[in-house]
Structure formats: C-alpha cells, structure tokens
Design a protein around this motif. Structure first.
Motif, PDB file in Angstrom:
ATOM      1  N   GLY A 184       0.678  -1.317   0.032  1.00  0.00           N
ATOM      2  CA  GLY A 184      -0.058  -0.238   0.232  1.00  0.00           C
ATOM      3  C   GLY A 184       1.050   1.154  -0.307  1.00  0.00           C
ATOM      4  O   GLY A 184       0.107   2.449  -0.018  1.00  0.00           O
ATOM      5  N   VAL A 185       2.274   0.869   0.023  1.00  0.00           N
ATOM      6  CA  VAL A 185       2.880   2.394  -0.213  1.00  0.00           C
ATOM      7  C   VAL A 185       2.977   2.845  -1.521  1.00  0.00           C
ATOM      8  O   VAL A 185       3.359   1.437  -2.314  1.00  0.00           O
ATOM      9  CB  VAL A 185       3.851   2.144   1.058  1.00  0.00           C
ATOM     10  N   ARG A 213       6.784   8.003   3.819  1.00  0.00           N
ATOM     11  CA  ARG A 213       7.403   6.538   4.209  1.00  0.00           C
ATOM     12  C   ARG A 213       6.847   6.360   5.105  1.00  0.00           C
ATOM     13  O   ARG A 213       7.245   7.015   6.628  1.00  0.00           O
ATOM     14  CB  ARG A 213       9.066   7.031   4.099  1.00  0.00           C
ATOM     15  N   PRO A 214       6.626   4.884   5.298  1.00  0.00           N
ATOM     16  CA  PRO A 214       6.162   4.229   6.614  1.00  0.00           C
ATOM     17  C   PRO A 214       7.326   3.803   7.993  1.00  0.00           C
ATOM     18  O   PRO A 214       8.311   3.678   7.348  1.00  0.00           O
ATOM     19  CB  PRO A 214       5.454   2.938   5.872  1.00  0.00           C
ATOM     20  N   THR A 215       6.663   4.016   9.073  1.00  0.00           N
ATOM     21  CA  THR A 215       7.918   3.598  10.013  1.00  0.00           C
ATOM     22  C   THR A 215       7.109   2.827  10.934  1.00  0.00           C
ATOM     23  O   THR A 215       5.948   2.346  11.401  1.00  0.00           O
ATOM     24  CB  THR A 215       8.510   5.058  10.763  1.00  0.00           C
ATOM     25  N   ARG A 234       4.136   4.762  11.882  1.00  0.00           N
ATOM     26  CA  ARG A 234       3.555   5.905  10.778  1.00  0.00           C
ATOM     27  C   ARG A 234       2.710   5.393   9.448  1.00  0.00           C
ATOM     28  O   ARG A 234       3.517   4.412   8.966  1.00  0.00           O
ATOM     29  CB  ARG A 234       4.809   7.114  10.984  1.00  0.00           C
ATOM     30  N   LEU A 235       1.597   5.273   8.857  1.00  0.00           N
ATOM     31  CA  LEU A 235       1.125   4.857   8.209  1.00  0.00           C
ATOM     32  C   LEU A 235       1.459   5.894   6.190  1.00  0.00           C
ATOM     33  O   LEU A 235       1.011   7.310   6.955  1.00  0.00           O
ATOM     34  CB  LEU A 235       0.026   4.110   8.377  1.00  0.00           C
ATOM     35  N   VAL A 236       1.380   5.338   5.566  1.00  0.00           N
ATOM     36  CA  VAL A 236       1.718   6.309   4.320  1.00  0.00           C
ATOM     37  C   VAL A 236       0.462   5.365   3.333  1.00  0.00           C
ATOM     38  O   VAL A 236      -0.271   4.310   3.526  1.00  0.00           O
ATOM     39  CB  VAL A 236       2.366   7.149   3.733  1.00  0.00           C
TER      40      VAL A 236
END
Length: 459
Positions: A254-255, A300-302, A332-334
């Motif tokens: 999903g990124v 970017r996700p973490t 953290r979502l993107v």
C-alpha cells in the motif's frame, strides 16, 4: 480597506491577545491523567465563555470523557468549521523544565521572542490565533466573519475516545462546507505551509512471558529463558540494519512512490535537513538509506519502539530473571496502508520468532487510522495559499506532514467534509517535551493569517 483595518486592530491589540492566551495556558488541562479532569472542564468552560462573549452560541458539551466546546455564528458565505484542541500533554519530566510549565512567560531567545509554557504551541496558542482573528474582525465590522462553527476537543492528546461518538451523534450540527484545522506546523521558520497529506497511525503493545515467576539468576541463569533478552532479539528483528527498512513481511503493502512533480516542489520548500537534524542533537539521518530525510518524514512509513521495560527498576541490583518483558510500538502509515492488516503482519512477525517457552500477549485496546490526503484541487486551497503568501511575503507551499491528525480523516469519513490544515508551529517548539514554546511571531502573524484567509474564503 476593511481587511487592512482588521489587520491594524490585530497589531494594536496583540498585548491583550497575549494575556488571554496566558490565561488559557495557566489551566492544567492534561487529558490523559484523571487527576486533571477538573482542569480540563475548567479549560472547556473558559473557552466556551470566551466564545459566548464574542457572540458565538457556544457551550461546553459533556461527553463520557472531557467536554467538547462547540460554538456557532450564523452569517453569509460558506459554512466553515474550525477545529482545535484545548488539552495538553503531561509535563514529565518536570525537572527538565526551566520554569513552571503552567506559568507562561515571554522569553528572549537567539531566534526572537517566544511564549514558554505547556500547550503554547500544541495547541492552545494555535487555536487562539483563529479566535483572536475573529475577535479583531468583530471589533472592526461589528459581526463575526461569515458562517462559522468552532469545534474544540479535550481529548486529542489521549486518543480521542469520545470524538467519534460525539461527531456521529451531532453530525447534522457539525457538517460544514470545509473544515479548518490549526494543529500543524510550518516546513521551515517563516515559510507558510498548507498540509496536503498526513501519515496515519497504528499503536500496539505486547508482553513476553517466560517463567511463571521471577527467578534467582544463580539458580536459573543459563538454562532459563530470559524475557528481556528474548524481547531485545525480537525488537532487533523489526529492522534491516543495513538499509534501515522495516523487515516485517508485507509491511510496505500500500506504499506508493512520491510523484516526481511533488518531489520537486518539496525540494524547493525551504527545508534545511542539517538544521532539522542538528536541532535535536543528530549528526546524520538514521532511517531508510534510499530516501531523503524529508521524504522519510512525509511519505515513508515507520515502525518505532516507544517503550521497553521489565525486571528490576529500583536502586542497586537484584539478581533475577524476570517473568515478563514489555514493549510499546507505533507505526506511521502512508498511502493505502491498512492499520488492521498491518497489525496482523506485525503480530505474525513476533509469533514466528518466539523461542520455546516464550509466550506473547497483545494489548487488545486497538488504535489505528489510515493516512489522509487533502483535496488541494478545491479553490479554497489556492485562495488560502495566496492569503498566506501575502501575509508572510513568501510563497506558501503545499507540504506533507510526518505526524498523524486523525480528525482530518474523521471529518471525511463521518461528516463527508474536506479539511484544510494550516498551522504556524515550528519544528523546534518542543511539543510533547519539556520547555515547549511558541514563537511570538507565529502567534502574531498566525492571527493576521487567519484574518486574511477568512476574508479570502468569504468573498
């Protein structure tokens, strides 16, 4: 000429606006600690009374948690809803503060005058920029600016447990043409910014258990499984040490890549990578090596480890193998990352790496929200961008944000409303940390900015 008169009134009455802000900052509205429940109610009443004095039909509305403050002013033009939150983070560790966190003051710094105190930036100072713009507008025009709803929350810093039910129960009252959110920052000092995307959030917590009781390390050290060592090994497995990427299988589903045109805009937005890193004591970035610091922060996700604990914590030594070890994580979502799907993947990652005799128990108080992308094609965004550019004498920019502001997604999902996020905080404001501050310039020009934006949106 009428806008010029409003701006002049803002300049003239800045000292009084500062005193009102100080009055709000003195209220210890720490939402996460039940000991401060009365203080949260006091802050809600303070704001409701101020809005009523201004001419809003306002009240502090009870919830199962802390009150919501809602105020309405009927007028011509589009129906705009302004959102902020009056609750603040705890002040621990208190010994690191240079002054009482709830005794606000103006301080001189090498970068100019600042307002020092808990909540000065997040979010009392920010929400008062909008209210003070309305106050100056009414002083000049005799009426409030257009068709407004004020919506102030008291639980943003503690997970907003009452927010969704309140929005659902009062949807008809709260639904507007556009939501305005002030809980954001500028990409660099003096660079006015409109957030175009926000990262989502996933929270989880787990406990690893080994022996049924704490054990004597002389009797069981060696053959005994130590949950703290087990936890350290599993936590280390979350990331690839060479690339900085998260090593959980399927984590990046999903990124999406950032479009080239948007990347070019970000590169010219005034962000100073080295200053950003040096301001908190870093000499270099430590995340995904394939991406710039700004892209890491915005797009970017973490997966972050927020807390690790277990075993003996007191003075001296205690020779035990602890029974339990604990871990708190957030992601953290993107893009299109699904919080529930990701939670399952992280839990599967941990389960697949457990040693024999190690057991895991997860906290089922689930929390998660997807990323949000703003509808910048709406004409209001360009009108606000021009208004900000005029005030700050610098081209306003559309930026990403590393933080998560779930209310923007809730406005869309529950009320069907788009949101525009504009704030005047700086990265060095130390929100959530000791010695929080808000630049006097941010407060002053924030008020002027909202006056310009309200003028532009009501034309």
């Amino acid at each position: 000429m009428s806008l010029d008169a409003v701006l002049a009134k803002i300049d003239e009455t800045l000292p009084e606006a500062m005193e009102r802000l100080f009055g709000l900052l003195r209220i210890k509205s720490i939402s996460t600690d039940p000991a401060f429940k009365a203080e949260c109610a006091k802050a809600a009443d303070w704001l409701a009374n101020d809005l009523k004095w201004l001419g809003f039909d306002a009240a502090a509305r009870l919830t199962h948690g802390h009150p919501m403050v809602v105020g309405h002013s009927k007028g011509d033009g589009p129906h705009l809803l302004f959102y902020g939150h009056y609750d603040v983070q705890p002040v621990d560790p208190l010994n690191l503060w240079h002054r009482d966190p709830f005794d606000p003051a103006i301080e001189d710094t090498p970068n100019g005058k600042v307002i020092r105190g808990r909540g000065s930036s997040d979010d009392k100072g920010q929400l008062m920029t909008f209210i003070e713009a309305c106050r100056a507008w009414k002083a000049v025009h005799g009426t409030l600016p257009g068709n407004l709803t004020i919506f102030l929350e008291g639980e943003e810093e503690s997970g907003s447990p009452s927010l969704i039910p309140f929005m659902q129960e009062n949807a008809a009252e709260l639904t507007s043409d556009l939501a305005l959110i002030c809980d954001t920052s500028m990409v660099s000092p003096g660079v006015p910014s409109i957030a175009s995307q926000l990262r989502g959030m996933l929270k989880d917590e787990f406990t690893l258990t080994g022996p049924r009781i704490d054990l004597h390390s002389g009797h069981y050290g060696g053959p005994g499984l130590n949950p703290l060592r087990e936890l350290a090994r599993i936590v280390a497995s979350f990331h690839d040490p060479e690339t900085g990427r998260v090593a959980v299988e399927g984590f990046y589903d999903g990124v999406h890549d950032v479009p080239e045109a948007l990347l070019k805009q970000w590169e010219s937005c005034g962000f100073d990578e080295q200053e950003y890193l040096n301001s908190v004591g870093y000499t270099q970035a430590h995340g995904e090596k394939a991406f710039s610091t700004l892209v890491q922060q915005w797009a970017r996700p973490t997966l972050e480890i927020n807390g690790l604990w277990g075993g003996y914590q007191g003075a001296g030594s205690k020779t035990v193998i602890p029974s339990e070890a604990h871990c708190k994580i957030t992601c953290r979502l993107v893009g299109d990352m699904d919080p529930d799907d990701l939670r399952a993947k992280i839990r599967a990652h941990v389960a697949a790496r457990l040693s024999p005799d190690a057991k895991v128990a997860w906290n089922n108080d689930l929390e998660g929200s997807p990323a949000a992308v703003m509808n910048t094609a709406r004409p209001e965004f360009e009108a606000a961008r021009k208004a900000l550019s005029d005030e700050w004498n610098r081209e306003a920019v559309f930026v990403g944000m590393g933080g998560s502001i779930p209310i923007a997604g809730f406005f869309k999902d529950i009320l069907g409303m788009d949101a525009m996020l504009i704030g005047f905080a700086n990265d060095d404001d130390a929100i959530h940390s000791p010695n929080e501050k808000y630049d006097v310039k941010s407060f002053h020009k924030g008020i002027r900015s909202w006056a310009r934006i309200l003028d532009a949106l009501n034309r």
